[in-house]
Design an enzyme around this catalytic site. Structure first.
Site, mmCIF file in Angstrom:
data_model
loop_
_atom_site.group_PDB
_atom_site.id
_atom_site.type_symbol
_atom_site.label_atom_id
_atom_site.label_comp_id
_atom_site.label_asym_id
_atom_site.label_seq_id
_atom_site.Cartn_x
_atom_site.Cartn_y
_atom_site.Cartn_z
ATOM 1 N N SER A 43 -43.906 -89.136 37.040
ATOM 2 C CA SER A 43 -44.544 -90.064 37.411
ATOM 3 C C SER A 43 -45.637 -90.074 38.892
ATOM 4 O O SER A 43 -45.490 -88.905 39.333
ATOM 5 C CB SER A 43 -43.965 -91.468 38.131
ATOM 6 O OG SER A 43 -43.040 -91.485 38.708
ATOM 7 N N ASP A 56 -34.445 -87.059 32.284
ATOM 8 C CA ASP A 56 -33.593 -87.486 33.912
ATOM 9 C C ASP A 56 -32.681 -88.401 33.661
ATOM 10 O O ASP A 56 -32.007 -89.265 32.280
ATOM 11 C CB ASP A 56 -34.889 -88.328 33.933
ATOM 12 C CG ASP A 56 -36.304 -87.796 34.574
ATOM 13 O OD1 ASP A 56 -36.046 -86.570 34.850
ATOM 14 O OD2 ASP A 56 -37.369 -88.722 34.100
ATOM 15 N N CYS A 95 -31.376 -88.057 40.959
ATOM 16 C CA CYS A 95 -31.903 -88.959 42.163
ATOM 17 C C CYS A 95 -31.168 -89.427 43.154
ATOM 18 O O CYS A 95 -31.517 -90.791 43.621
ATOM 19 C CB CYS A 95 -33.095 -89.561 43.014
ATOM 20 S SG CYS A 95 -33.606 -90.854 41.381
ATOM 21 N N GLU A 101 -33.020 -84.439 44.738
ATOM 22 C CA GLU A 101 -33.283 -85.186 45.778
ATOM 23 C C GLU A 101 -32.759 -84.530 47.018
ATOM 24 O O GLU A 101 -31.531 -85.136 47.407
ATOM 25 C CB GLU A 101 -33.031 -86.875 45.957
ATOM 26 C CG GLU A 101 -33.627 -87.466 47.126
ATOM 27 C CD GLU A 101 -32.700 -88.612 46.768
ATOM 28 O OE1 GLU A 101 -32.779 -89.348 46.392
ATOM 29 O OE2 GLU A 101 -32.733 -89.266 48.126
ATOM 30 N N HIS A 121 -40.052 -91.757 49.271
ATOM 31 C CA HIS A 121 -39.709 -93.725 48.996
ATOM 32 C C HIS A 121 -41.010 -94.152 50.447
ATOM 33 O O HIS A 121 -40.472 -95.129 50.388
ATOM 34 C CB HIS A 121 -38.579 -93.785 48.990
ATOM 35 C CG HIS A 121 -37.809 -93.503 47.708
ATOM 36 N ND1 HIS A 121 -37.402 -91.997 47.568
ATOM 37 C CD2 HIS A 121 -37.898 -94.621 46.705
ATOM 38 C CE1 HIS A 121 -36.550 -92.207 46.333
ATOM 39 N NE2 HIS A 121 -37.095 -92.742 45.803
HETATM 40 N N1 GLN Z 1 -39.525 -89.224 35.906
HETATM 41 C C1 GLN Z 1 -38.825 -90.751 36.918
HETATM 42 C C2 GLN Z 1 -40.317 -90.508 37.841
HETATM 43 O O1 GLN Z 1 -40.953 -89.685 38.053
HETATM 44 C C3 GLN Z 1 -38.101 -90.220 37.222
HETATM 45 C C4 GLN Z 1 -37.799 -91.625 38.041
HETATM 46 C C5 GLN Z 1 -36.465 -91.218 38.634
HETATM 47 O O2 GLN Z 1 -35.897 -90.931 38.473
HETATM 48 N N2 GLN Z 1 -36.029 -92.679 38.537
HETATM 49 O O3 GLN Z 1 -40.562 -91.932 37.452
HETATM 50 ZN ZN ZN Z 2 -35.466 -88.965 40.934
#
Ligand code: GLN
Ligand code: ZN
Length: 697
Positions: free
Chosen positions: A373, A538, A582, A604, A633
């Site tokens: 994203s 994911d 993540c 992460e 974040h």
């Molecule tokens: N592909 C999703 C994004 O980039 C992955 C988000 C996530 O891992 N929470 O938003």
């Molecule tokens: Zn993530």
């Protein structure tokens, strides 16, 4: 038989959320926030009037574990003293939020629910803060809800030089001092779900012996088989057991002490289905052993995990208010139990292998990509809601999103990224978007607290899941048409989709992973046929879906991994499969990660500075690892040096080390592009260093 509850949602009219958010903007005062909390407490109290015992102190402005930690003086010193945190809302709320130069306390999942707690950071001996606010205890029907010392401690970070047993003894003495200061008639509902994961600590008997108020001790999220004898002999007035997440508790009933109250969790506190004949049968068994005078019935855990009211929702769901009504009806003997039959779901046991046995490796060193994203601006959100409301035509919406994609792709090219993404502008949420495009899901309106002021609306799996038609393919192929670089197709994995929804109760979660995986496999196949050669699936929820009960973990992991592999098992060899996760707690799942069979796994690792990648590699993970080199974040701009430090700390083949942010950039603003620019600068340095070492003899 009597009724009680373990906790209620704090989402009434989103009053707390809105007031706290206004407080952060300087548009509400401390008093406004306190009165919002008071109003929600009043509402909750009235809503629970039908119960024989009503929990109080179960909700907080932000997080109940945080409030409990602060009550016992556990406040990271960078934010102030415990006294400051008790007397100033600004200080209290800065703990989970962070402040200039003061990183927030970490947030972690509460067992395997979708709720996050703020992790207490213990820096010195806990001291009970006498000035911390108390709920109204004057009504003898009120029971003070309190997370127990062991659960608090097992979620804490210990920064002291004391051992865990020492800390427990100190914390427990503060708990008993606090409890013994309460009005003589006060009953305490002490929650110790950590007994399930950690057992009962040494000295728990001594702690309880010093408590001079009647205690109902609740152990939920699993069965207590492993320590039942000790639990049953603890000096408490009542014991609460979870008969839904812990069906094994039923067989312990004959040993249940005759002199104690049983609080039986028989209504599912973390799902949205009406009470069924499964609960009816459980209750009948319980009543065969436990006399009605000693029996309470309750939800299996706090109702904070479900929305408030099912009024105005699509199908006959049961949320918090409905669950209370169910308890009353059960007590009155006129409950309408929904029929319950477990679906026969034989799970496929074969491993879902691709034809290609080796892992794809990049010929570029330190290849670069992003997680999917890109910043979702107010403009994007507005267009989406206009389109949903019928104020924007399909064609206009499509043109609008394509414009964003084109621009995003061009900017990625300018930066020099190697594998590009379309930006996910068409998606509100990585699970909701799939739920809307699959059949078998029903959306809900009622919010559930995810953490602090953050509310979510998890979809409900209401029927067989299938994919009526391709839905990501046209966005991906459009994006691919804007560039000659590879465009990565983006999907959410089966475990994450099920975990972040309310699953069916009449089917095992594992069977639901396979169902979703089959639907996803069709999308993967169609992406591949459309010429998309990199596909990312994911699975950020893979770790958190790990069962609380350790004996169930191997079964879960086997099927979670198989379902994941099923999504891409039949793609042609040239397709490169990426996955993203993540979280940084890989210790319990290293074997599963290796089994997943992805070519590239992005993780992460910005906070652990490469340690996660090192442990994954050390466990024998053969494929490429995407190092999350900066924290998405935070709007903070990391330095090039900081980002360089992570790959440099590792001794890994640079063809198998990808450089990327540590998650999607959706919540970022324009600064995301600066962050990526610095990331690419770090990559240029790494590549040059590598070329230099290749030249030298
Ligand atoms: N592909 C999703 C994004 O980039 C992955 C988000 C996530 O891992 N929470 O938003
Ligand atoms: Zn993530």
């Amino acid at each position: 038989m009597k009724t009680t509850n373990l906790g209620f949602p704090n989402v009434y009219q989103s009053l707390i959320k809105q007031t706290v958010e206004r407080f952060w903007k300087g548009a509400a005062t401390e008093k406004d926030v306190q009165s919002a909390l008071a109003e929600v407490m009043r509402y909750n109290r009235a809503a629970q009037e039908s119960l024989n015992l009503i929990p109080v102190g179960d909700i907080d402005l932000y997080d109940r574990l945080l409030a409990t930690a602060v009550r016992f003086g556990i406040v990271p010193s960078r934010f102030g003293t415990p006294k400051d945190a008790v007397s100033s809302l600004a200080v209290y709320l800065s703990i989970p939020r962070g402040a200039e130069g003061k990183p927030a306390s970490p947030m972690v999942k509460w067992f395997n629910t979708n709720y996050h707690i703020v992790q207490p950071e213990i820096e010195g001996d806990p001291v009970w803060q006498k000035d911390a606010l108390l709920p109204d205890l004057s009504d003898p029907r009120h029971i003070l809800s309190l997370i127990g010392p062991w659960t608090l401690l097992s979620y804490s970070i210990n920064r002291t030089s004391r051992s865990l047993p020492e800390l427990f003894a100190i914390l427990a003495s503060q708990y008993s001092a606090f409890i013994n200061s309460l009005p003589a008639h006060t009953r305490i509902q002490l929650e110790e779900p950590s007994f399930i994961t950690e057992g009962i600590p040494q000295g728990y008997e001594d702690f309880l012996a010093g408590v001079k108020r009647p205690v109902h001790l609740h152990v939920y999220f699993g069965a207590v088989n492993d320590f039942a004898e000790r639990l049953f002999s603890l000096p408490v007035a009542g014991i609460g057991l979870d008969f839904l997440d812990g069906p094994g508790n039923l067989s312990l009933l004959p040993k249940f002490p005759q002199d104690k109250i049983l609080i039986a969790g028989i209504v599912n506190g973390h799902n949205v289905w009406p009470v069924s004949t499964r609960s009816e049968k459980i209750l009948a068994t319980i009543r065969g052993t436990i006399a009605d005078e000693r029996l309470f019935i309750s939800p299996s855990c706090s109702l904070l995990h479900v929305p408030l009211s099912a009024e105005g929702e699509a199908a006959g769901f049961s949320f918090a208010l409905e669950k209370l009504a169910e308890l009353s009806a059960i007590k009155a003997g006129d409950a309408k139990y929904a029929p319950f039959t477990m679906q026969n779901d034989a799970l496929p046991e074969e491993r879902f292998a691709r034809k290609r046995k080796t892992y794809w490796v990049s010929d570029i060193v330190y290849p670069t990509t992003t997680i999917g994203s890109f910043p979702q601006t107010a403009e994007v959100r507005k267009a989406r809601s206009d389109w949903r409301a019928g104020k924007m035509t399909d064609a206009d919406y499509q043109r609008f999103i394509e414009g964003l994609i084109k621009d995003c792709v061009a900017r990625q090219e300018d930066l020099g990224l190697d594998v590009l993404v379309h930006g996910e502008f068409e998606r509100n949420d990585m699970v909701q978007y799939f739920a809307e495009n699959f059949s078998g899901f029903t959306p809900i309106k009622g919010p559930v607290q995810s953490y602090g002021t953050r509310h979510v609306r998890p979809p409900v799996i209401t029927g067989p899941v299938s994919r009526p038609q391709p839905f990501t393919v046209s966005w991906s192929t459009y994006a691919q048409s804007c560039t000659r670089k590879p465009m990565k197709g983006m999907l959410t994995g089966p475990v994450t989709i099920v975990k972040w929804s309310f699953p069916r109760e009449d089917m095992s979660p594992e069977a639901q992973y396979y169902e979703v995986a089959r639907a996803l496999a069709e999308e993967v196949r169609d992406l591949a046929s459309a010429g998309i050669t990199h596909i990312q699936i994911d699975e950020p929820a893979l770790r958190e879906a790990l069962p609380v009960d350790k004996s169930e973990r191997a079964h879960y992991l086997r099927h979670a991994v198989n379902a994941f592999r099923h999504t891409f098992a039949s793609v042609p060899d040239e397709v490169v499969i990426h996955s993203h996760m993540c979280f940084s707690e890989f210790t319990d799942i290293l074997d599963a990660i290796r089994e997943m069979g992805t070519d590239v796994l992005s993780i992460e690792d910005s906070k652990a500075k490469g340690k996660v990648a090192a442990s994954i590699r050390a466990s024998g993970f053969p494929a490429s690892i995407g190092l999350g080199v900066f924290d998405v974040h935070s709007p903070r701009l990391p330095t090039v040096e900081e980002m360089l430090a992570i790959p440099r700390s590792l001794d890994l083949d640079p063809h198998r080390v990808w450089i990327n942010p540590d998650c999607g950039l959706k919540t970022r603003g324009e600064e995301a592009w600066t962050q990526l620019g610095r990331m690419m600068e770090a990559v240029r340095i790494l590549r040059k260093e590598w070329t230099d070492t290749q030249k030298s003899p």
